[in-house]
Scaffold this active site. Structure first.
Site, PDB file in Angstrom:
ATOM      1  N   HIS A 139     -38.266 -94.710 -13.074  1.00  0.00           N
ATOM      2  CA  HIS A 139     -38.918 -95.363 -12.060  1.00  0.00           C
ATOM      3  C   HIS A 139     -40.002 -94.598 -11.603  1.00  0.00           C
ATOM      4  CE1 HIS A 139     -34.947 -93.705 -10.343  1.00  0.00           C
ATOM      5  NE2 HIS A 139     -35.722 -93.080  -9.606  1.00  0.00           N
ATOM      6  N   ASP A 173     -37.135-102.389 -15.009  1.00  0.00           N
ATOM      7  CA  ASP A 173     -38.721-102.048 -14.428  1.00  0.00           C
ATOM      8  C   ASP A 173     -38.824-102.893 -13.449  1.00  0.00           C
ATOM      9  OD1 ASP A 173     -38.977-100.265 -16.657  1.00  0.00           O
ATOM     10  OD2 ASP A 173     -38.926-101.853 -18.034  1.00  0.00           O
TER      11      ASP A 173
END
Length: 432
Positions: free
Chosen positions: A41, A13
Protein backbone atom coordinates in the site's frame (compact mmCIF):
# COMPACT_ATOMS: atom_id res chain seq x y z
CA UNK A 1 -12.82 2.05 23.33
CA UNK A 2 -13.56 -0.40 20.52
CA UNK A 3 -11.54 -2.37 18.06
CA UNK A 4 -12.15 -1.26 14.47
CA UNK A 5 -11.39 -3.32 11.35
CA UNK A 6 -10.54 -1.93 7.92
CA UNK A 7 -11.29 -4.49 5.21
CA UNK A 8 -10.80 -4.46 1.45
CA UNK A 9 -14.22 -5.06 -0.11
CA UNK A 10 -13.07 -5.94 -3.64
CA UNK A 11 -9.93 -7.73 -4.93
CA UNK A 12 -7.38 -5.59 -3.12
CA UNK A 13 -5.59 -2.31 -3.87
CA UNK A 14 -8.68 -0.35 -2.78
CA UNK A 15 -6.71 2.26 -0.83
CA UNK A 16 -6.76 0.64 2.61
CA UNK A 17 -3.39 2.14 3.46
CA UNK A 18 -4.62 5.68 2.99
CA UNK A 19 -7.79 5.02 4.97
CA UNK A 20 -5.83 3.36 7.77
CA UNK A 21 -3.34 6.19 7.87
CA UNK A 22 -6.10 8.80 8.06
CA UNK A 23 -7.75 6.98 10.94
CA UNK A 24 -4.39 6.31 12.53
CA UNK A 25 -4.25 9.85 13.89
CA UNK A 26 -7.24 8.96 16.08
CA UNK A 27 -6.15 5.51 17.24
CA UNK A 28 -3.47 4.13 19.51
CA UNK A 29 -2.60 0.84 17.78
CA UNK A 30 -2.64 -0.17 14.10
CA UNK A 31 -2.45 -3.93 13.55
CA UNK A 32 -1.66 -5.92 10.42
CA UNK A 33 -3.40 -9.24 11.01
CA UNK A 34 -2.94 -11.31 7.85
CA UNK A 35 -0.82 -11.80 4.75
CA UNK A 36 2.79 -10.84 4.32
CA UNK A 37 4.78 -8.83 1.81
CA UNK A 38 2.58 -10.09 -1.03
CA UNK A 39 0.50 -6.92 -0.94
CA UNK A 40 1.55 -3.30 -0.85
CA UNK A 41 0.00 0.00 0.00
CA UNK A 42 1.13 3.51 -0.79
CA UNK A 43 0.66 6.38 1.64
CA UNK A 44 1.16 9.98 0.48
CA UNK A 45 1.88 12.53 3.21
CA UNK A 46 1.97 16.30 2.73
CA UNK A 47 3.64 18.32 5.49
CA UNK A 48 2.75 21.83 6.67
CA UNK A 49 5.00 23.40 4.03
CA UNK A 50 3.25 21.54 1.22
CA UNK A 51 6.10 19.08 0.64
CA UNK A 52 4.80 15.65 -0.41
CA UNK A 53 6.36 12.33 0.58
CA UNK A 54 5.27 8.98 -0.84
CA UNK A 55 5.80 5.80 1.18
CA UNK A 56 5.35 2.32 -0.33
CA UNK A 57 4.87 -0.31 2.37
CA UNK A 58 4.60 -4.05 1.83
CA UNK A 59 4.88 -5.71 5.22
CA UNK A 60 4.68 -2.94 7.80
CA UNK A 61 1.36 -1.56 9.07
CA UNK A 62 0.73 1.94 7.76
CA UNK A 63 0.49 3.14 11.37
CA UNK A 64 4.30 3.14 11.38
CA UNK A 65 4.00 6.59 9.74
CA UNK A 66 1.81 8.07 12.48
CA UNK A 67 3.73 9.52 15.46
CA UNK A 68 2.46 8.22 18.78
CA UNK A 69 0.73 5.22 17.23
CA UNK A 70 2.01 1.70 17.97
CA UNK A 71 2.19 -0.46 14.81
CA UNK A 72 1.73 -4.19 15.39
CA UNK A 73 2.36 -7.25 13.22
CA UNK A 74 -0.09 -9.86 14.49
CA UNK A 75 0.06 -13.62 14.81
CA UNK A 76 -1.85 -14.09 11.55
CA UNK A 77 0.94 -12.54 9.46
CA UNK A 78 3.77 -14.41 7.74
CA UNK A 79 7.01 -12.43 8.02
CA UNK A 80 9.89 -12.23 5.57
CA UNK A 81 12.57 -10.95 7.93
CA UNK A 82 14.81 -9.60 5.18
CA UNK A 83 11.94 -7.53 3.79
CA UNK A 84 10.97 -6.41 7.29
CA UNK A 85 14.36 -4.90 7.99
CA UNK A 86 14.72 -3.47 4.49
CA UNK A 87 11.51 -1.51 5.07
CA UNK A 88 12.49 -0.49 8.59
CA UNK A 89 15.92 0.71 7.46
CA UNK A 90 14.45 2.67 4.55
CA UNK A 91 11.97 4.41 6.84
CA UNK A 92 14.61 5.13 9.46
CA UNK A 93 16.78 6.79 6.82
CA UNK A 94 13.84 9.10 6.09
CA UNK A 95 13.50 10.08 9.72
CA UNK A 96 10.64 7.77 10.73
CA UNK A 97 10.73 6.40 14.29
CA UNK A 98 10.49 2.63 13.85
CA UNK A 99 11.22 1.65 17.46
CA UNK A 100 7.48 1.53 18.20
CA UNK A 101 6.93 -1.63 16.11
CA UNK A 102 5.75 -4.75 17.93
CA UNK A 103 5.67 -8.25 16.40
CA UNK A 104 3.80 -11.33 17.59
CA UNK A 105 5.97 -14.14 18.88
CA UNK A 106 3.50 -16.50 17.18
CA UNK A 107 3.75 -15.00 13.69
CA UNK A 108 5.21 -17.44 11.18
CA UNK A 109 8.44 -16.78 9.29
CA UNK A 110 9.04 -17.14 5.56
CA UNK A 111 12.18 -19.18 4.87
CA UNK A 112 14.09 -19.30 1.60
CA UNK A 113 12.73 -22.74 0.77
CA UNK A 114 9.19 -21.32 0.93
CA UNK A 115 10.06 -18.68 -1.66
CA UNK A 116 11.68 -21.29 -3.90
CA UNK A 117 8.69 -23.62 -3.71
CA UNK A 118 6.28 -20.78 -4.48
CA UNK A 119 8.13 -19.84 -7.67
CA UNK A 120 8.73 -23.34 -9.01
CA UNK A 121 5.15 -24.43 -8.28
CA UNK A 122 3.75 -21.52 -10.29
CA UNK A 123 6.03 -22.36 -13.21
CA UNK A 124 5.07 -26.02 -12.98
CA UNK A 125 1.34 -25.17 -13.10
CA UNK A 126 1.75 -23.20 -16.33
CA UNK A 127 -1.65 -22.14 -17.65
CA UNK A 128 -3.26 -23.39 -14.42
CA UNK A 129 -1.20 -21.01 -12.27
CA UNK A 130 -2.90 -18.98 -9.54
CA UNK A 131 -0.92 -15.80 -10.17
CA UNK A 132 0.94 -15.58 -6.85
CA UNK A 133 3.61 -12.97 -6.16
CA UNK A 134 6.23 -15.70 -5.72
CA UNK A 135 7.20 -14.45 -2.27
CA UNK A 136 6.61 -17.68 -0.36
CA UNK A 137 3.35 -16.66 1.27
CA UNK A 138 1.25 -19.69 0.32
CA UNK A 139 3.89 -22.31 1.19
CA UNK A 140 4.46 -20.65 4.57
CA UNK A 141 0.74 -20.74 5.39
CA UNK A 142 0.68 -24.37 4.22
CA UNK A 143 3.48 -25.14 6.68
CA UNK A 144 1.45 -23.42 9.40
CA UNK A 145 -1.60 -25.59 8.68
CA UNK A 146 0.58 -28.69 8.47
CA UNK A 147 2.13 -27.79 11.86
CA UNK A 148 5.68 -27.71 10.52
CA UNK A 149 6.09 -23.93 10.35
CA UNK A 150 8.81 -21.78 11.86
CA UNK A 151 7.54 -19.08 14.22
CA UNK A 152 9.21 -15.84 15.27
CA UNK A 153 9.80 -17.16 18.80
CA UNK A 154 11.78 -20.13 17.41
CA UNK A 155 14.52 -17.82 16.14
CA UNK A 156 15.63 -17.07 19.70
CA UNK A 157 16.47 -20.71 20.47
CA UNK A 158 19.06 -22.11 18.06
CA UNK A 159 18.53 -25.70 19.22
CA UNK A 160 14.77 -25.64 18.66
CA UNK A 161 15.17 -23.76 15.38
CA UNK A 162 17.66 -26.32 14.08
CA UNK A 163 15.40 -29.23 15.06
CA UNK A 164 12.43 -27.66 13.30
CA UNK A 165 14.39 -26.86 10.15
CA UNK A 166 15.79 -30.40 10.04
CA UNK A 167 12.29 -31.82 10.26
CA UNK A 168 10.76 -29.59 7.61
CA UNK A 169 13.64 -30.02 5.14
CA UNK A 170 13.30 -33.80 5.27
CA UNK A 171 9.99 -33.20 3.51
CA UNK A 172 10.74 -30.07 1.46
CA UNK A 173 13.88 -31.46 -0.12
CA UNK A 174 11.99 -34.50 -1.38
CA UNK A 175 9.67 -32.13 -3.24
CA UNK A 176 12.42 -29.80 -4.45
CA UNK A 177 14.75 -32.49 -5.76
CA UNK A 178 12.45 -35.28 -6.92
CA UNK A 179 9.47 -33.34 -8.29
CA UNK A 180 10.94 -30.01 -9.38
CA UNK A 181 14.54 -31.13 -10.05
CA UNK A 182 15.91 -28.33 -7.87
CA UNK A 183 18.87 -28.20 -5.53
CA UNK A 184 18.19 -29.27 -1.95
CA UNK A 185 18.07 -26.63 0.76
CA UNK A 186 20.54 -27.10 3.61
CA UNK A 187 19.82 -26.95 7.31
CA UNK A 188 22.95 -24.90 8.00
CA UNK A 189 22.19 -22.18 5.44
CA UNK A 190 18.54 -21.91 6.50
CA UNK A 191 19.34 -21.67 10.21
CA UNK A 192 22.11 -19.15 9.55
CA UNK A 193 19.77 -17.02 7.44
CA UNK A 194 17.17 -16.82 10.22
CA UNK A 195 19.52 -16.50 13.20
CA UNK A 196 21.15 -13.46 11.59
CA UNK A 197 18.04 -11.44 12.45
CA UNK A 198 17.65 -12.56 16.08
CA UNK A 199 19.39 -9.68 17.87
CA UNK A 200 17.59 -6.94 15.94
CA UNK A 201 14.27 -8.74 16.18
CA UNK A 202 14.26 -9.50 19.90
CA UNK A 203 13.23 -6.05 21.26
CA UNK A 204 10.20 -5.94 18.96
CA UNK A 205 8.71 -9.32 19.85
CA UNK A 206 6.01 -9.84 22.48
CA UNK A 207 2.62 -11.39 23.20
CA UNK A 208 0.72 -9.01 20.94
CA UNK A 209 -2.68 -10.52 21.76
CA UNK A 210 -2.14 -9.62 25.41
CA UNK A 211 -0.78 -6.20 24.45
CA UNK A 212 -3.86 -5.35 22.37
CA UNK A 213 -6.45 -6.62 24.85
CA UNK A 214 -4.78 -4.67 27.66
CA UNK A 215 -4.89 -1.58 25.45
CA UNK A 216 -8.64 -2.05 24.94
CA UNK A 217 -9.08 -2.54 28.69
CA UNK A 218 -7.42 0.86 29.20
CA UNK A 219 -9.90 2.48 26.82
CA UNK A 220 -7.48 2.83 23.91
CA UNK A 221 -8.53 2.33 20.29
CA UNK A 222 -7.14 -0.50 18.16
CA UNK A 223 -7.35 -0.42 14.38
CA UNK A 224 -7.02 -3.73 12.50
CA UNK A 225 -5.97 -3.45 8.85
CA UNK A 226 -6.41 -6.28 6.37
CA UNK A 227 -3.96 -7.27 3.71
CA UNK A 228 -5.55 -8.25 0.38
CA UNK A 229 -9.36 -8.20 0.41
CA UNK A 230 -12.64 -10.05 0.80
CA UNK A 231 -12.71 -11.47 -2.73
CA UNK A 232 -9.19 -12.82 -2.14
CA UNK A 233 -10.04 -14.41 1.22
CA UNK A 234 -9.17 -18.12 1.31
CA UNK A 235 -12.72 -19.03 2.42
CA UNK A 236 -14.92 -16.28 1.01
CA UNK A 237 -13.01 -15.25 -2.11
CA UNK A 238 -13.05 -16.44 -5.72
CA UNK A 239 -11.36 -19.75 -4.88
CA UNK A 240 -8.86 -21.00 -6.01
CA UNK A 241 -7.76 -17.56 -7.24
CA UNK A 242 -7.31 -16.28 -3.69
CA UNK A 243 -4.63 -15.58 -1.13
CA UNK A 244 -3.74 -18.08 1.61
CA UNK A 245 -5.06 -16.17 4.62
CA UNK A 246 -8.27 -14.78 6.09
CA UNK A 247 -8.73 -11.21 4.85
CA UNK A 248 -12.20 -10.62 6.32
CA UNK A 249 -13.42 -9.22 9.63
CA UNK A 250 -13.37 -12.75 11.06
CA UNK A 251 -9.69 -12.98 10.19
CA UNK A 252 -9.10 -9.72 12.05
CA UNK A 253 -9.95 -11.52 15.28
CA UNK A 254 -8.06 -14.76 14.68
CA UNK A 255 -5.04 -12.92 13.28
CA UNK A 256 -4.72 -10.51 16.20
CA UNK A 257 -5.99 -12.30 19.31
CA UNK A 258 -8.81 -9.80 19.83
CA UNK A 259 -12.17 -11.50 20.59
CA UNK A 260 -15.12 -10.89 18.23
CA UNK A 261 -17.21 -9.14 20.89
CA UNK A 262 -14.65 -6.31 21.02
CA UNK A 263 -14.89 -5.61 17.27
CA UNK A 264 -17.51 -2.86 17.09
CA UNK A 265 -16.94 -1.29 13.68
CA UNK A 266 -16.03 -2.70 10.26
CA UNK A 267 -14.99 -0.23 7.58
CA UNK A 268 -15.06 -1.60 4.04
CA UNK A 269 -12.84 0.07 1.44
CA UNK A 270 -14.02 0.16 -2.18
CA UNK A 271 -12.65 1.93 -5.22
CA UNK A 272 -15.06 3.94 -7.35
CA UNK A 273 -14.23 1.33 -9.99
CA UNK A 274 -12.76 -2.18 -9.67
CA UNK A 275 -9.29 -3.66 -10.15
CA UNK A 276 -7.70 -7.05 -9.84
CA UNK A 277 -4.14 -8.42 -10.09
CA UNK A 278 -3.42 -11.98 -11.18
CA UNK A 279 -5.71 -14.68 -12.48
CA UNK A 280 -9.38 -15.32 -11.76
CA UNK A 281 -12.88 -14.18 -12.75
CA UNK A 282 -13.63 -10.46 -13.05
CA UNK A 283 -17.11 -9.78 -14.53
CA UNK A 284 -16.74 -6.02 -15.14
CA UNK A 285 -13.20 -6.19 -16.57
CA UNK A 286 -12.55 -3.83 -19.48
CA UNK A 287 -10.35 -4.59 -22.49
CA UNK A 288 -10.84 -1.29 -24.30
CA UNK A 289 -9.87 2.37 -24.10
CA UNK A 290 -12.00 2.84 -20.98
CA UNK A 291 -9.98 0.20 -19.14
CA UNK A 292 -6.74 1.82 -20.27
CA UNK A 293 -8.04 5.19 -19.08
CA UNK A 294 -8.70 3.79 -15.59
CA UNK A 295 -5.29 2.13 -15.51
CA UNK A 296 -3.40 5.23 -16.66
CA UNK A 297 -5.25 7.90 -14.67
CA UNK A 298 -5.51 5.70 -11.57
CA UNK A 299 -1.84 4.60 -11.82
CA UNK A 300 -3.00 1.01 -11.53
CA UNK A 301 0.25 -0.87 -11.22
CA UNK A 302 1.00 -3.17 -8.30
CA UNK A 303 2.97 -1.71 -5.38
CA UNK A 304 4.59 -5.09 -4.77
CA UNK A 305 4.96 -6.57 -8.27
CA UNK A 306 4.67 -3.57 -10.61
CA UNK A 307 2.23 -5.61 -12.68
CA UNK A 308 -0.51 -3.69 -14.53
CA UNK A 309 -3.80 -4.17 -12.71
CA UNK A 310 -6.85 -5.40 -14.55
CA UNK A 311 -9.46 -2.63 -14.50
CA UNK A 312 -13.25 -2.58 -14.72
CA UNK A 313 -16.34 -0.69 -13.64
CA UNK A 314 -17.71 -0.60 -10.10
CA UNK A 315 -19.40 -3.87 -9.16
CA UNK A 316 -22.17 -3.34 -6.59
CA UNK A 317 -22.83 -7.09 -6.43
CA UNK A 318 -19.44 -7.88 -4.89
CA UNK A 319 -19.72 -4.81 -2.64
CA UNK A 320 -23.00 -6.16 -1.24
CA UNK A 321 -21.38 -9.56 -0.79
CA UNK A 322 -18.45 -8.01 1.09
CA UNK A 323 -20.84 -5.99 3.26
CA UNK A 324 -22.67 -9.18 4.21
CA UNK A 325 -19.59 -11.36 4.84
CA UNK A 326 -17.85 -8.74 6.97
CA UNK A 327 -20.78 -6.97 8.63
CA UNK A 328 -19.60 -3.68 7.11
CA UNK A 329 -20.84 -0.66 9.05
CA UNK A 330 -19.26 2.00 6.81
CA UNK A 331 -17.77 2.16 3.34
CA UNK A 332 -14.93 4.44 2.27
CA UNK A 333 -15.13 5.06 -1.48
CA UNK A 334 -11.68 5.80 -2.92
CA UNK A 335 -10.33 7.23 -6.17
CA UNK A 336 -13.52 8.99 -7.23
CA UNK A 337 -11.28 11.54 -8.98
CA UNK A 338 -10.16 8.89 -11.50
CA UNK A 339 -13.67 8.90 -13.01
CA UNK A 340 -13.51 12.64 -13.78
CA UNK A 341 -13.81 13.34 -17.50
CA UNK A 342 -16.00 10.37 -18.41
CA UNK A 343 -19.26 11.15 -20.21
CA UNK A 344 -21.06 8.34 -18.41
CA UNK A 345 -20.07 5.88 -15.71
CA UNK A 346 -21.50 2.34 -15.74
CA UNK A 347 -22.17 0.54 -12.45
CA UNK A 348 -22.79 -3.21 -12.35
CA UNK A 349 -26.04 -3.85 -10.44
CA UNK A 350 -26.55 -7.56 -11.19
CA UNK A 351 -25.28 -10.42 -13.38
CA UNK A 352 -26.77 -12.36 -16.26
CA UNK A 353 -25.78 -16.02 -16.02
CA UNK A 354 -27.19 -18.14 -18.83
CA UNK A 355 -30.16 -15.82 -19.25
CA UNK A 356 -30.97 -15.74 -15.52
CA UNK A 357 -30.54 -12.53 -13.50
CA UNK A 358 -28.45 -12.81 -10.32
CA UNK A 359 -28.66 -9.93 -7.85
CA UNK A 360 -26.23 -11.67 -5.51
CA UNK A 361 -22.81 -13.18 -6.17
CA UNK A 362 -23.22 -16.76 -7.47
CA UNK A 363 -21.95 -19.36 -5.03
CA UNK A 364 -20.95 -21.60 -7.94
CA UNK A 365 -17.62 -20.42 -9.32
CA UNK A 366 -18.42 -21.72 -12.81
CA UNK A 367 -21.45 -19.43 -12.84
CA UNK A 368 -19.30 -16.54 -11.64
CA UNK A 369 -16.80 -17.17 -14.44
CA UNK A 370 -19.66 -16.83 -16.94
CA UNK A 371 -21.39 -13.88 -15.28
CA UNK A 372 -22.19 -11.00 -17.64
CA UNK A 373 -22.59 -7.64 -15.88
CA UNK A 374 -25.91 -5.81 -16.03
CA UNK A 375 -25.16 -2.10 -15.93
CA UNK A 376 -26.89 1.04 -14.81
CA UNK A 377 -25.42 4.10 -16.52
CA UNK A 378 -24.84 7.26 -14.49
CA UNK A 379 -23.91 10.68 -15.93
CA UNK A 380 -20.27 11.71 -15.59
CA UNK A 381 -18.64 15.01 -14.64
CA UNK A 382 -15.75 17.12 -15.91
CA UNK A 383 -14.90 19.33 -12.95
CA UNK A 384 -11.71 18.89 -10.90
CA UNK A 385 -12.83 17.39 -7.58
CA UNK A 386 -9.44 17.10 -5.85
CA UNK A 387 -10.14 20.12 -3.65
CA UNK A 388 -13.52 18.89 -2.40
CA UNK A 389 -13.74 18.29 1.34
CA UNK A 390 -17.52 18.03 1.83
CA UNK A 391 -20.17 16.25 -0.20
CA UNK A 392 -21.60 19.61 -1.22
CA UNK A 393 -18.24 20.55 -2.78
CA UNK A 394 -18.63 17.78 -5.36
CA UNK A 395 -20.34 18.40 -8.72
CA UNK A 396 -23.98 17.32 -8.79
CA UNK A 397 -23.26 14.27 -10.95
CA UNK A 398 -20.42 13.15 -8.68
CA UNK A 399 -22.72 13.48 -5.67
CA UNK A 400 -25.34 11.44 -7.51
CA UNK A 401 -22.75 8.75 -8.25
CA UNK A 402 -21.78 8.49 -4.57
CA UNK A 403 -25.41 8.28 -3.47
CA UNK A 404 -26.28 5.68 -6.11
CA UNK A 405 -23.31 3.50 -5.18
CA UNK A 406 -24.25 3.78 -1.50
CA UNK A 407 -27.82 2.62 -2.17
CA UNK A 408 -26.56 -0.36 -4.17
CA UNK A 409 -23.75 -1.51 -1.87
CA UNK A 410 -25.34 -2.44 1.44
CA UNK A 411 -23.84 0.10 3.86
CA UNK A 412 -23.46 3.85 4.16
CA UNK A 413 -20.54 5.67 2.53
CA UNK A 414 -18.81 7.70 5.23
CA UNK A 415 -15.85 9.11 3.30
CA UNK A 416 -14.78 9.58 -0.32
CA UNK A 417 -11.23 9.77 -1.64
CA UNK A 418 -10.74 12.52 -4.24
CA UNK A 419 -6.96 12.42 -4.73
CA UNK A 420 -3.77 10.65 -3.69
CA UNK A 421 -2.67 13.02 -0.92
CA UNK A 422 -3.39 12.25 2.71
CA UNK A 423 -5.98 15.02 3.11
CA UNK A 424 -7.77 14.62 -0.23
CA UNK A 425 -10.87 13.16 1.37
CA UNK A 426 -14.53 14.14 1.51
CA UNK A 427 -15.86 13.49 5.02
CA UNK A 428 -19.55 12.54 5.20
CA UNK A 429 -19.91 10.71 8.53
CA UNK A 430 -17.52 10.40 11.47
CA UNK A 431 -15.67 7.09 11.35
CA UNK A 432 -14.54 7.15 14.98
Amino acid sequence: MPAIAIIGAQWGDEGKGKATDLLGTSVDYVVKFNGGNNAGHTVVITDASGHTEKYALHLLPSGILTPGCTPVIGNGVVVDLAVLFEELDALEQRGVDVSRLRISANAHVIADYNRTLDKVTERFLGSRRIGTTGRGIGPTYADKMNRIGIRVQDIFDEKILTQKVEGVLDLKNQVLTKIYNRRAATVEATVEELLAFADRLRPMVCDTGLLLNQALDRGETVLLEAGQATLLDVDHGTYPFVTSSSATAGGACTGSGIPPRRLEQVIGIVKAYTTRVGEGPFPTELHDDAGEHLRKVGAEFGTTTGRPRRCGWYDAVIARYAARVNGVTDFVLTKLDVLTGLEQVPVCVAYDVGGVRHDEMPVNQTDFHHAVPIYEYLPGWWEDISGARTLADLPANAQAYVKAVEEMSGARISAVGVGPSRDATVAIHDLI
